[in-house]
Motif scaffolding. Structure first.
Motif, short mmCIF file in Angstrom:
data_model
loop_
_atom_site.label_atom_id
_atom_site.label_comp_id
_atom_site.label_asym_id
_atom_site.label_seq_id
_atom_site.Cartn_x
_atom_site.Cartn_y
_atom_site.Cartn_z
N ARG A 13 80.65 30.55 -19.23
CA ARG A 13 81.09 31.54 -18.29
C ARG A 13 81.70 32.76 -18.90
NH1 ARG A 13 84.30 28.54 -15.60
NH2 ARG A 13 82.68 27.89 -14.21
N ARG A 72 80.08 36.44 -19.05
CA ARG A 72 81.00 37.66 -18.62
C ARG A 72 81.15 38.83 -19.83
NH1 ARG A 72 84.00 34.06 -14.49
NH2 ARG A 72 82.59 34.46 -12.77
N TYR A 98 77.53 39.77 -17.52
CA TYR A 98 77.14 39.21 -16.08
C TYR A 98 78.61 38.93 -15.20
CZ TYR A 98 75.20 35.85 -13.14
OH TYR A 98 74.68 35.22 -11.94
N GLU A 99 78.29 39.51 -13.74
CA GLU A 99 79.38 39.40 -12.84
C GLU A 99 79.32 38.44 -11.77
OE1 GLU A 99 79.74 43.32 -11.23
OE2 GLU A 99 80.31 43.97 -13.47
N GLY A 100 77.99 37.64 -11.83
CA GLY A 100 77.98 36.81 -10.80
C GLY A 100 78.46 35.49 -11.09
N ALA A 101 78.22 34.56 -10.30
CA ALA A 101 78.96 33.12 -10.28
C ALA A 101 78.03 32.13 -11.46
CB ALA A 101 78.87 32.24 -9.25
N GLU A 138 69.05 27.74 -16.31
CA GLU A 138 69.50 29.05 -15.49
C GLU A 138 69.39 30.21 -16.46
OE1 GLU A 138 70.45 30.96 -12.25
OE2 GLU A 138 70.51 28.56 -12.24
N TYR A 182 69.29 34.38 -17.59
CA TYR A 182 70.07 35.39 -17.12
C TYR A 182 69.66 36.61 -17.93
CZ TYR A 182 73.92 32.21 -15.53
OH TYR A 182 74.49 31.07 -15.10
#
Length: 154
Positions: free
Chosen positions: A43, A47, A51-54, A64, A66
């Motif tokens: 995370r 960040r 990246y700002e999402g969950a 996943e 990104y």
């Protein structure tokens, strides 16, 4: 190299430092018991890259992706992988052709199909906090550790 994180926020901050030190193409294995904070580290990594999402562990999806503008990052969680050959269905070979960062939790489940690691991050419980042991496996991994050390000394 050993680092300490006494809180999840500190562990996220270390993830950010790792991201800032990482080249465009890097394979990082994340090893630690359940709940040790592998995804917390990821995370912070993501960040730091904007990246700002969950950010959640891809325990059920296994992967996943990104897309971070000029950089790509793939977060694997192989905990539920039943056979390393299943990585072929996820397109692991195609991902290896990209300039991408692969963050791989539970890499021992993918032995024989995963690319070699540039860097291992072993996360150990240490009282209420965590101790992160970074071990280089390639010259690229060594450069990441050197850059992290430089950033922490500044």
């Amino acid at each position: 190299m050993n680092l300490e994180a006494n809180t999840p926020d500190q562990q996220e901050a270390l993830g950010g430092i790792l991201a800032d030190a990482c080249p465009e193409r890097c394979v990082i294995y994340l090893e630690g018991n359940l709940g040790a904070g592998k995804t917390t580290l990821v995370r912070g990594f993501l960040r730091s890259m904007g990246y700002e999402g969950a950010v959640k562990s891809p325990t059920y999806t296994l992967l996943e992706p990104y897309d971070l503008g000029s950089r790509s990052c793939y977060h694997f969680d192989l905990y539920r992988l039943s056979d390393p050959g299943e990585l072929e269905y996820l397109g692991i070979r195609d991902l290896l052709e990209e300039n991408a960062i692969l963050l791989i939790e539970w890499p021992e489940k993918g032995v024989g199909e995963l690319p070699p690691a540039d860097l291992w991050v072993h996360i150990h419980y240490q009282g209420e906090g965590r101790r992160l042991e970074l071990v280089s496996e390639t010259p690229s991994g060594s450069k990441v550790i050197e850059e992290i050390d430089r950033r922490l000394q500044a």
